[in-house]
Design a protein around this motif. Sequence first.
Motif, PDB file in Angstrom:
ATOM      1  N   PRO A 318       0.752  -1.154   0.053  1.00  0.00           N
ATOM      2  CA  PRO A 318       0.049  -0.152  -0.188  1.00  0.00           C
ATOM      3  C   PRO A 318       0.598   1.235  -0.104  1.00  0.00           C
ATOM      4  O   PRO A 318       1.903   1.372   0.537  1.00  0.00           O
ATOM      5  CB  PRO A 318      -0.818  -0.373   1.193  1.00  0.00           C
ATOM      6  N   THR A 319       0.393   2.219  -0.624  1.00  0.00           N
ATOM      7  CA  THR A 319       1.185   3.469  -0.822  1.00  0.00           C
ATOM      8  C   THR A 319       0.889   4.502   0.441  1.00  0.00           C
ATOM      9  O   THR A 319       1.923   5.119   0.751  1.00  0.00           O
ATOM     10  CB  THR A 319       0.650   4.510  -2.004  1.00  0.00           C
ATOM     11  N   THR A 320      -0.144   4.037   0.985  1.00  0.00           N
ATOM     12  CA  THR A 320      -0.286   4.900   2.417  1.00  0.00           C
ATOM     13  C   THR A 320      -0.788   3.608   3.531  1.00  0.00           C
ATOM     14  O   THR A 320      -1.523   2.736   3.020  1.00  0.00           O
ATOM     15  CB  THR A 320      -1.339   5.857   2.374  1.00  0.00           C
ATOM     16  N   PRO A 321      -0.296   3.956   4.812  1.00  0.00           N
ATOM     17  CA  PRO A 321      -0.981   2.709   5.589  1.00  0.00           C
ATOM     18  C   PRO A 321      -2.443   2.763   5.841  1.00  0.00           C
ATOM     19  O   PRO A 321      -3.084   3.774   5.824  1.00  0.00           O
ATOM     20  CB  PRO A 321      -0.432   3.552   7.066  1.00  0.00           C
ATOM     21  N   ILE A 322      -3.122   1.795   6.012  1.00  0.00           N
ATOM     22  CA  ILE A 322      -4.478   1.623   6.302  1.00  0.00           C
ATOM     23  C   ILE A 322      -4.902   1.940   7.822  1.00  0.00           C
ATOM     24  O   ILE A 322      -3.947   2.410   8.359  1.00  0.00           O
ATOM     25  CB  ILE A 322      -4.823   0.305   6.218  1.00  0.00           C
ATOM     26  N   ALA A 323      -6.099   2.270   7.974  1.00  0.00           N
ATOM     27  CA  ALA A 323      -6.663   2.784   9.342  1.00  0.00           C
ATOM     28  C   ALA A 323      -6.277   1.654  10.255  1.00  0.00           C
ATOM     29  O   ALA A 323      -5.888   0.602  10.004  1.00  0.00           O
ATOM     30  CB  ALA A 323      -8.119   2.597   9.040  1.00  0.00           C
ATOM     31  N   THR A 324      -6.173   2.386  11.694  1.00  0.00           N
ATOM     32  CA  THR A 324      -5.501   1.424  12.734  1.00  0.00           C
ATOM     33  C   THR A 324      -7.064   1.369  13.652  1.00  0.00           C
ATOM     34  O   THR A 324      -7.911   1.962  13.511  1.00  0.00           O
ATOM     35  CB  THR A 324      -4.656   2.319  13.534  1.00  0.00           C
ATOM     36  N   PRO A 325      -7.074   0.076  14.172  1.00  0.00           N
ATOM     37  CA  PRO A 325      -8.096  -0.133  15.326  1.00  0.00           C
ATOM     38  C   PRO A 325      -8.323   0.859  16.013  1.00  0.00           C
ATOM     39  O   PRO A 325      -7.544   1.465  16.657  1.00  0.00           O
ATOM     40  CB  PRO A 325      -7.778  -1.555  15.680  1.00  0.00           C
ATOM     41  N   ILE A 326      -9.704   1.127  16.504  1.00  0.00           N
ATOM     42  CA  ILE A 326      -9.978   2.144  17.455  1.00  0.00           C
ATOM     43  C   ILE A 326     -10.512   1.222  18.600  1.00  0.00           C
ATOM     44  O   ILE A 326     -11.585   0.508  18.458  1.00  0.00           O
ATOM     45  CB  ILE A 326     -11.335   2.984  16.909  1.00  0.00           C
ATOM     46  N   PRO A 327     -10.018   1.452  19.657  1.00  0.00           N
ATOM     47  CA  PRO A 327     -10.069   0.588  20.887  1.00  0.00           C
ATOM     48  C   PRO A 327     -11.714   0.887  21.417  1.00  0.00           C
ATOM     49  O   PRO A 327     -12.188   1.899  21.151  1.00  0.00           O
ATOM     50  CB  PRO A 327      -9.169   0.943  21.971  1.00  0.00           C
ATOM     51  N   GLN A 328     -12.080  -0.465  22.106  1.00  0.00           N
ATOM     52  CA  GLN A 328     -13.500   0.008  22.678  1.00  0.00           C
ATOM     53  C   GLN A 328     -13.157   0.943  23.707  1.00  0.00           C
ATOM     54  O   GLN A 328     -12.224   1.009  24.544  1.00  0.00           O
ATOM     55  CB  GLN A 328     -13.883  -1.338  23.178  1.00  0.00           C
ATOM     56  N   GLY A 329     -14.139   1.911  23.894  1.00  0.00           N
ATOM     57  CA  GLY A 329     -14.227   2.942  24.613  1.00  0.00           C
ATOM     58  C   GLY A 329     -13.618   4.217  24.036  1.00  0.00           C
ATOM     59  O   GLY A 329     -13.654   5.368  24.902  1.00  0.00           O
ATOM     60  N   GLY A 330     -13.281   4.077  22.893  1.00  0.00           N
ATOM     61  CA  GLY A 330     -12.529   5.304  22.258  1.00  0.00           C
ATOM     62  C   GLY A 330     -13.962   5.880  21.681  1.00  0.00           C
ATOM     63  O   GLY A 330     -14.961   5.922  21.999  1.00  0.00           O
ATOM     64  N   SER A 331     -13.413   6.406  20.413  1.00  0.00           N
ATOM     65  CA  SER A 331     -14.593   7.185  19.585  1.00  0.00           C
ATOM     66  C   SER A 331     -14.526   6.835  18.058  1.00  0.00           C
ATOM     67  O   SER A 331     -13.482   6.697  17.565  1.00  0.00           O
ATOM     68  CB  SER A 331     -14.686   8.759  19.736  1.00  0.00           C
ATOM     69  N   SER A 332     -15.467   6.836  17.545  1.00  0.00           N
ATOM     70  CA  SER A 332     -15.379   6.423  16.022  1.00  0.00           C
ATOM     71  C   SER A 332     -17.076   6.885  15.501  1.00  0.00           C
ATOM     72  O   SER A 332     -17.928   7.268  16.445  1.00  0.00           O
ATOM     73  CB  SER A 332     -15.565   5.006  15.808  1.00  0.00           C
ATOM     74  N   THR A 333     -17.189   6.734  14.178  1.00  0.00           N
ATOM     75  CA  THR A 333     -18.433   6.841  13.701  1.00  0.00           C
ATOM     76  C   THR A 333     -19.284   5.759  13.898  1.00  0.00           C
ATOM     77  O   THR A 333     -18.904   4.681  14.339  1.00  0.00           O
ATOM     78  CB  THR A 333     -18.446   6.716  12.173  1.00  0.00           C
ATOM     79  N   THR A 334     -20.696   6.064  14.239  1.00  0.00           N
ATOM     80  CA  THR A 334     -21.484   4.931  14.732  1.00  0.00           C
ATOM     81  C   THR A 334     -22.747   5.076  13.890  1.00  0.00           C
ATOM     82  O   THR A 334     -22.756   5.280  12.608  1.00  0.00           O
ATOM     83  CB  THR A 334     -21.906   5.573  16.154  1.00  0.00           C
ATOM     84  N   GLY A 335     -23.925   4.410  14.570  1.00  0.00           N
ATOM     85  CA  GLY A 335     -24.969   4.296  13.282  1.00  0.00           C
ATOM     86  C   GLY A 335     -25.821   5.470  13.014  1.00  0.00           C
ATOM     87  O   GLY A 335     -25.196   6.588  12.913  1.00  0.00           O
ATOM     88  N   SER A 336     -27.077   5.380  12.725  1.00  0.00           N
ATOM     89  CA  SER A 336     -27.902   6.399  12.396  1.00  0.00           C
ATOM     90  C   SER A 336     -27.393   7.206  11.010  1.00  0.00           C
ATOM     91  O   SER A 336     -27.309   8.433  11.061  1.00  0.00           O
ATOM     92  CB  SER A 336     -28.166   7.340  13.384  1.00  0.00           C
ATOM     93  N   GLY A 337     -26.988   6.286  10.069  1.00  0.00           N
ATOM     94  CA  GLY A 337     -26.624   6.848   8.358  1.00  0.00           C
ATOM     95  C   GLY A 337     -25.267   7.509   8.702  1.00  0.00           C
ATOM     96  O   GLY A 337     -25.025   8.056   7.398  1.00  0.00           O
ATOM     97  N   THR A 338     -24.417   7.243   9.408  1.00  0.00           N
ATOM     98  CA  THR A 338     -23.027   7.803   9.179  1.00  0.00           C
ATOM     99  C   THR A 338     -22.093   6.625   8.417  1.00  0.00           C
ATOM    100  O   THR A 338     -21.089   7.024   8.176  1.00  0.00           O
ATOM    101  CB  THR A 338     -22.201   7.983  10.541  1.00  0.00           C
ATOM    102  N   ALA A 339     -22.554   5.337   8.166  1.00  0.00           N
ATOM    103  CA  ALA A 339     -21.812   4.403   7.479  1.00  0.00           C
ATOM    104  C   ALA A 339     -21.256   4.886   6.286  1.00  0.00           C
ATOM    105  O   ALA A 339     -20.179   4.359   5.856  1.00  0.00           O
ATOM    106  CB  ALA A 339     -22.608   2.945   7.374  1.00  0.00           C
ATOM    107  N   GLY A 340     -21.970   5.552   5.476  1.00  0.00           N
ATOM    108  CA  GLY A 340     -21.630   5.965   4.072  1.00  0.00           C
ATOM    109  C   GLY A 340     -21.004   7.217   4.089  1.00  0.00           C
ATOM    110  O   GLY A 340     -20.922   7.934   3.037  1.00  0.00           O
ATOM    111  N   SER A 341     -20.590   7.910   5.210  1.00  0.00           N
ATOM    112  CA  SER A 341     -20.486   9.170   5.121  1.00  0.00           C
ATOM    113  C   SER A 341     -18.796   9.454   4.410  1.00  0.00           C
ATOM    114  O   SER A 341     -18.093   8.551   4.484  1.00  0.00           O
ATOM    115  CB  SER A 341     -20.159  10.120   6.476  1.00  0.00           C
ATOM    116  N   GLY A 342     -18.602  10.436   3.779  1.00  0.00           N
ATOM    117  CA  GLY A 342     -17.341  10.634   3.124  1.00  0.00           C
ATOM    118  C   GLY A 342     -16.002  10.674   3.928  1.00  0.00           C
ATOM    119  O   GLY A 342     -15.124  10.277   3.459  1.00  0.00           O
TER     120      GLY A 342
END
Length: 374
Positions: A318-342
């Motif tokens: 890969p030309t750039t590193p892939i995303a890294t895991p987000i630990p439980q208890g951290g923060s991330s995109t969640t449900g309610s329509g965010t799965a496809g956000s840019g």
Amino acid sequence: MFVSSKSRAQAALIATSVLLSASSSSFVHASPSEPLNRRATTCNGSPDLCNRSFGNVTFVGAHDSYAVGINNLAANQDYNITQQLNDGIRMLQMQAHNLNGVIQLCHTSCSLYNGGPLSTYLGTVKTWLDANPNEVLSLLIVNSDDLPPTEYDTVFKGAGLDTMSYAPPSASIPATQWPTLGSLIDSGKRLLTFMDASADFTSVPYIIDEFTNIWESPYDVTTTFDCSVNRTKGDSTTEMYLINHFLDTLILGQPAPDPSQANQTNAVSGTNSLGAQFELCASQYGRNPNFMLVDFYEYGGGSVFEVAATANGVTYSPTTPIATPIPQGGSSTTGSGTAGSGTPSPNSAVSMTTRWTTVWVLFSSAMLGAWYVV
């Protein structure tokens, strides 16, 4: 210039030899609509894949790709689909439901996890495909409420994806007869959509029936992965095939995604790893899996893509590193329509109230016999 009869005969003999050689090639011939002059020189990241049949390539898929979030028992991915695609996912699996007349992406139930409308999701897919013209992508739709494909056709047309969708010449095609990646890219038909139920070739030919073209291994595995034929409506000896490689854990006696084991589950080698299941299936059937569905794809630091690259005979670099895991208890995109956000910009973590609400819905679903996860 005068050309002798002998020279003309030699030229004809050479031409005939070339044609005979081409007809015996191991590559699958493209559809009649394929342009005569190939333009694509890089296909899905490699020039070596352009002449490879779609049915002879191994792709990494995101299981429940829309179910994005942490601290949520119904989430299967940490990052939204744009990030998934940027990192190398090339099959997006989703579960669609009818919510008040709108096709919505929900996990088992829209009260358990609501990933937003299919229209928003497909709009994100269209944006990504437009920005990546040398990529072939597959969608796998679990049609939970058996909606007719014409209703999906309306949403695809609204997103502008109908004109980018490949329609096969018949309702089912053996694995050896799919067009090459190069021909799909050249034709502009770079999106292949499979549906598990109610596909109808006569009404919407580009929504392809999954189980007459692809068989699947068992899903909701909580112990050891195998390669048995779990679901099919066709001839498994000639169909493409998909291995479900996501490990679940039991919550209240019901399977739920298990991120705690994801590094090993997604690994190149070792007990119950993706690499181990891949090798087992390839050995058992004499051909590679076409699709490998995984949860939390970024666990393992790109190991799932390394397995696919090795299968395809190319180098994973890969030309750039892939995303890294987000630990439980951290923060991330969640449900309610965010799965496809840019963008994968994080929202606040799911509250404990939401987490226990999820547990309660799981418990209620189990008691009512309504639980299912695919």
